[in-house]
Design a protein around this motif. Structure first.
Motif, PDB file in Angstrom:
ATOM      1  N   LEU A 192       0.824  -1.206   0.000  1.00 34.64           N
ATOM      2  CA  LEU A 192       0.000   0.000   0.000  1.00 34.64           C
ATOM      3  C   LEU A 192       0.860   1.259   0.000  1.00 34.64           C
ATOM      4  CD1 LEU A 192      -2.926  -0.977   2.402  1.00 34.64           C
ATOM      5  CD2 LEU A 192      -2.875  -0.935  -0.098  1.00 34.64           C
ATOM      6  N   SER A 193       2.045   1.186   0.568  1.00 33.78           N
ATOM      7  CA  SER A 193       2.970   2.321   0.475  1.00 33.78           C
ATOM      8  C   SER A 193       3.379   2.558  -0.974  1.00 33.78           C
ATOM      9  CB  SER A 193       4.210   2.061   1.342  1.00 33.78           C
ATOM     10  OG  SER A 193       3.861   1.936   2.703  1.00 33.78           O
ATOM     11  N   ALA A 194       3.604   1.480  -1.719  1.00 36.33           N
ATOM     12  CA  ALA A 194       3.916   1.611  -3.142  1.00 36.33           C
ATOM     13  C   ALA A 194       2.735   2.186  -3.906  1.00 36.33           C
ATOM     14  CB  ALA A 194       4.319   0.251  -3.716  1.00 36.33           C
ATOM     15  N   ALA A 195       1.514   1.775  -3.542  1.00 38.96           N
ATOM     16  CA  ALA A 195       0.322   2.306  -4.199  1.00 38.96           C
ATOM     17  C   ALA A 195       0.202   3.809  -3.978  1.00 38.96           C
ATOM     18  CB  ALA A 195      -0.919   1.589  -3.681  1.00 38.96           C
ATOM     19  N   HIS A 240     -10.079  -0.568 -16.655  1.00 37.22           N
ATOM     20  CA  HIS A 240      -9.828  -0.849 -15.243  1.00 37.22           C
ATOM     21  C   HIS A 240      -8.379  -1.255 -14.947  1.00 37.22           C
ATOM     22  CE1 HIS A 240     -14.422  -1.611 -14.569  1.00 37.22           C
ATOM     23  NE2 HIS A 240     -14.136  -0.362 -14.860  1.00 37.22           N
ATOM     24  N   PRO A 241      -7.767  -2.132 -15.743  1.00 36.29           N
ATOM     25  CA  PRO A 241      -6.385  -2.525 -15.405  1.00 36.29           C
ATOM     26  C   PRO A 241      -5.391  -1.375 -15.450  1.00 36.29           C
ATOM     27  CG  PRO A 241      -7.376  -4.099 -16.922  1.00 36.29           C
ATOM     28  CD  PRO A 241      -8.298  -2.930 -16.870  1.00 36.29           C
ATOM     29  N   TRP A 242      -5.748  -0.259 -16.096  1.00 34.45           N
ATOM     30  CA  TRP A 242      -4.847   0.887 -16.202  1.00 34.45           C
ATOM     31  C   TRP A 242      -5.126   1.950 -15.155  1.00 34.45           C
ATOM     32  CZ3 TRP A 242      -0.810  -0.021 -19.152  1.00 34.45           C
ATOM     33  CH2 TRP A 242      -0.938  -0.961 -20.177  1.00 34.45           C
ATOM     34  N   LEU A 243      -6.141   1.739 -14.340  1.00 34.08           N
ATOM     35  CA  LEU A 243      -6.451   2.670 -13.260  1.00 34.08           C
ATOM     36  C   LEU A 243      -5.661   2.270 -12.021  1.00 34.08           C
ATOM     37  CD1 LEU A 243     -10.340   2.929 -13.688  1.00 34.08           C
ATOM     38  CD2 LEU A 243      -8.612   4.596 -14.430  1.00 34.08           C
ATOM     39  N   VAL A 244      -4.952   3.217 -11.453  1.00 33.35           N
ATOM     40  CA  VAL A 244      -4.096   2.896 -10.309  1.00 33.35           C
ATOM     41  C   VAL A 244      -4.919   2.402  -9.129  1.00 33.35           C
ATOM     42  CG1 VAL A 244      -4.110   5.268  -9.433  1.00 33.35           C
ATOM     43  CG2 VAL A 244      -2.190   3.757  -8.898  1.00 33.35           C
ATOM     44  N   VAL A 245      -6.138   2.917  -8.959  1.00 33.31           N
ATOM     45  CA  VAL A 245      -6.960   2.522  -7.816  1.00 33.31           C
ATOM     46  C   VAL A 245      -7.506   1.109  -7.964  1.00 33.31           C
ATOM     47  CG1 VAL A 245      -7.586   4.922  -7.352  1.00 33.31           C
ATOM     48  CG2 VAL A 245      -9.054   3.527  -8.814  1.00 33.31           C
ATOM     49  N   ASP A 246      -7.536   0.587  -9.186  1.00 37.40           N
ATOM     50  CA  ASP A 246      -8.059  -0.759  -9.415  1.00 37.40           C
ATOM     51  C   ASP A 246      -7.219  -1.814  -8.715  1.00 37.40           C
ATOM     52  OD1 ASP A 246      -9.922  -2.594 -10.918  1.00 37.40           O
ATOM     53  OD2 ASP A 246      -8.012  -3.270 -11.755  1.00 37.40           O
ATOM     54  N   HIS A 247      -5.960  -1.481  -8.419  1.00 38.65           N
ATOM     55  CA  HIS A 247      -5.042  -2.446  -7.824  1.00 38.65           C
ATOM     56  C   HIS A 247      -4.829  -2.202  -6.336  1.00 38.65           C
ATOM     57  CE1 HIS A 247      -3.828  -3.905 -11.859  1.00 38.65           C
ATOM     58  NE2 HIS A 247      -4.022  -2.649 -12.206  1.00 38.65           N
ATOM     59  N   PRO A 258      -1.342 -20.689  -0.256  1.00 39.30           N
ATOM     60  CA  PRO A 258      -0.165 -19.819  -0.247  1.00 39.30           C
ATOM     61  C   PRO A 258      -0.489 -18.435  -0.821  1.00 39.30           C
ATOM     62  CG  PRO A 258      -0.054 -21.308  -2.104  1.00 39.30           C
ATOM     63  CD  PRO A 258      -1.276 -21.706  -1.322  1.00 39.30           C
ATOM     64  N   MET A 259       0.425 -17.485  -0.595  1.00 44.46           N
ATOM     65  CA  MET A 259       0.206 -16.132  -1.091  1.00 44.46           C
ATOM     66  C   MET A 259       0.190 -16.124  -2.615  1.00 44.46           C
ATOM     67  SD  MET A 259       2.392 -13.660   1.477  1.00 44.46           S
ATOM     68  CE  MET A 259       3.889 -14.655   1.472  1.00 44.46           C
ATOM     69  N   ALA A 260      -0.762 -15.391  -3.185  1.00 40.17           N
ATOM     70  CA  ALA A 260      -0.878 -15.260  -4.640  1.00 40.17           C
ATOM     71  C   ALA A 260      -0.263 -13.918  -5.046  1.00 40.17           C
ATOM     72  CB  ALA A 260      -2.336 -15.332  -5.071  1.00 40.17           C
ATOM     73  N   PHE A 261       0.661 -13.972  -6.002  1.00 47.04           N
ATOM     74  CA  PHE A 261       1.399 -12.765  -6.362  1.00 47.04           C
ATOM     75  C   PHE A 261       1.059 -12.233  -7.744  1.00 47.04           C
ATOM     76  CE2 PHE A 261       4.122 -14.788  -3.153  1.00 47.04           C
ATOM     77  CZ  PHE A 261       4.358 -13.715  -2.309  1.00 47.04           C
ATOM     78  N   ASP A 262       0.124 -12.870  -8.453  1.00 51.03           N
ATOM     79  CA  ASP A 262      -0.189 -12.416  -9.809  1.00 51.03           C
ATOM     80  C   ASP A 262      -0.755 -10.998  -9.802  1.00 51.03           C
ATOM     81  OD1 ASP A 262       0.700 -14.807 -10.773  1.00 51.03           O
ATOM     82  OD2 ASP A 262      -1.282 -15.708 -10.956  1.00 51.03           O
ATOM     83  N   GLY A 267      -0.064  -5.081  -9.958  1.00 50.07           N
ATOM     84  CA  GLY A 267      -0.235  -3.802  -9.277  1.00 50.07           C
ATOM     85  C   GLY A 267       1.081  -3.074  -9.104  1.00 50.07           C
ATOM     86  N   LEU A 268       2.095  -3.783  -8.659  1.00 46.98           N
ATOM     87  CA  LEU A 268       3.403  -3.151  -8.483  1.00 46.98           C
ATOM     88  C   LEU A 268       3.968  -2.649  -9.808  1.00 46.98           C
ATOM     89  CD1 LEU A 268       5.051  -5.594  -5.900  1.00 46.98           C
ATOM     90  CD2 LEU A 268       4.170  -3.290  -5.475  1.00 46.98           C
ATOM     91  N   GLY A 269       3.729  -3.417 -10.883  1.00 50.78           N
ATOM     92  CA  GLY A 269       4.186  -2.977 -12.197  1.00 50.78           C
ATOM     93  C   GLY A 269       3.516  -1.690 -12.635  1.00 50.78           C
ATOM     94  N   LEU A 270       2.191  -1.605 -12.409  1.00 47.14           N
ATOM     95  CA  LEU A 270       1.475  -0.383 -12.784  1.00 47.14           C
ATOM     96  C   LEU A 270       1.889   0.785 -11.898  1.00 47.14           C
ATOM     97  CD1 LEU A 270      -0.697   0.729 -14.702  1.00 47.14           C
ATOM     98  CD2 LEU A 270      -2.364   0.324 -12.878  1.00 47.14           C
ATOM     99  N   PHE A 271       2.116   0.529 -10.616  1.00 47.85           N
ATOM    100  CA  PHE A 271       2.574   1.602  -9.734  1.00 47.85           C
ATOM    101  C   PHE A 271       3.910   2.164 -10.220  1.00 47.85           C
ATOM    102  CE2 PHE A 271       0.341  -0.841  -6.082  1.00 47.85           C
ATOM    103  CZ  PHE A 271      -0.891  -0.420  -6.561  1.00 47.85           C
ATOM    104  N   ALA A 272       4.798   1.275 -10.664  1.00 51.92           N
ATOM    105  CA  ALA A 272       6.089   1.722 -11.174  1.00 51.92           C
ATOM    106  C   ALA A 272       5.926   2.556 -12.444  1.00 51.92           C
ATOM    107  CB  ALA A 272       6.999   0.523 -11.445  1.00 51.92           C
TER     108      ALA A 272
END
Length: 293
Positions: A192-195, A240-247, A258-262, A267-272
């Motif tokens: 969330l800090s990255a977001a 939607h996938p291009w909106l920062v808030v969507d992630h 287990p944790m899902a990272f997809d 999200g991290l890619g779009l934040f970058a």
């Protein structure tokens, strides 16, 4: 002795070449910016408001749980483990309070300095504009982490006091140990800090367009609200996938077993992408901006 030898011996010792020491990377400007952010009374008040939400939420759930009125419990999942308090509080505040706090910080970054007349004098220190903009953005990223910590840390403390710890039940239905649950909460905080840092890049760009910090803060909040609205329109599913808030809410996958990272990775890619694109846009604007105040 030759003439060359005489000239060599006649040279004073002060003319001998001295070893060049590597220039140290100074953090003075960053430390000054962080002191400025942390020292503002309105920012301190904002952190207190952020911290109050999980406390009020936990107390409300505790009171409703202990009551015998038979009504529906408020956020009943909190009662199983105190670590759910910061998670529930973050899921609530990421849609309103945290973006508002980031809007205030980003609005002050450039527009605030220009409004009070300190930006012109800051650039005469001299400080290169690129370095100044990089430090401003880095301070916003640190401020984003401060805001998330202001929600998560008090929430975790009050949650553990009121509801205890122990194994944490994941969204998959399985249980993980307390240390693993704490690690997942930390990952959620970093995500969330990255977001918010991606949102800060948008705010930094807006802040270079005006000398009114309130206008910059309002503009970023409008951008955030419109993004949330567009994210709820089914006909705009392609957007939607291009909106920062969507992630923003993808951090829920970190609470699976287990944790899902997809979704988290997307999200991290779009934040970058947001961070790079809007920081470069801010640099293009700020590097050629005529500083008049």
């Amino acid at each position: 002795m030759s003439a060359a030898d005489l000239r060599t011996t006649a040279l004073p010792s002060s003319t001998a070449p001295r070893p060049v020491r590597p220039r140290r990377l100074s953090t003075r400007l960053l430390r000054s910016e962080l002191r400025l952010i942390g020292g503002r009374r309105r920012n301190q008040a904002g952190l207190l408001v952020l911290a109050a939400v999980p406390v009020v939420m936990a107390i409300s759930v505790k009171l409703s749980t202990d009551s015998q009125q038979g009504g529906p419990t408020f956020l009943s999942s909190i009662t199983s483990n105190g670590l759910f308090v910061p998670l529930a509080a973050l899921s609530v505040e990421i849609t309103a309070f945290l973006p508002l706090a980031m809007s205030m910080l980003a609005g002050d970054a450039i527009a605030g300095e220009a409004n009070i007349g300190t930006l012109r004098y800051l650039l005469t220190v001299p400080v290169h504009r690129t370095r100044l903009l990089a430090v401003k953005y880095l301070s916003l990223c640190i401020g984003a982490f401060w805001g998330v910590c202001a929600v998560a840390i008090p929430g975790a403390l009050v949650g553990l006091v009121l509801f205890g710890g122990g194994p944490l039940t994941t969204l998959s239905g399985s249980q993980v140990g307390f240390a693993s649950g704490l690690w997942r909460v930390l990952l959620v905080m970093l995500y969330l800090s990255a977001a918010l840092s991606a949102l800060a890049a948008v705010g930094l760009f807006i802040s270079t367009l005006t000398e009114q910090p309130i206008a910059a803060a309002i503009a970023l909040m409008i951008f955030t609200i419109v993004s949330f609205i567009l994210d709820q329109v089914p006909q705009l599913a392609w957007l939607h996938p291009w909106l920062v808030v969507d992630h923003f809410t993808a951090f829920g996958d970190l609470m699976r077993d287990p944790m899902a990272f997809d979704a988290v990775g997307r999200g991290l890619g779009l934040f970058a992408v947001y961070a790079v694109v809007f920081w470069l846009a801010a640099w293009a604007r700020f590097s050629g901006k005529d500083i008049t105040s």
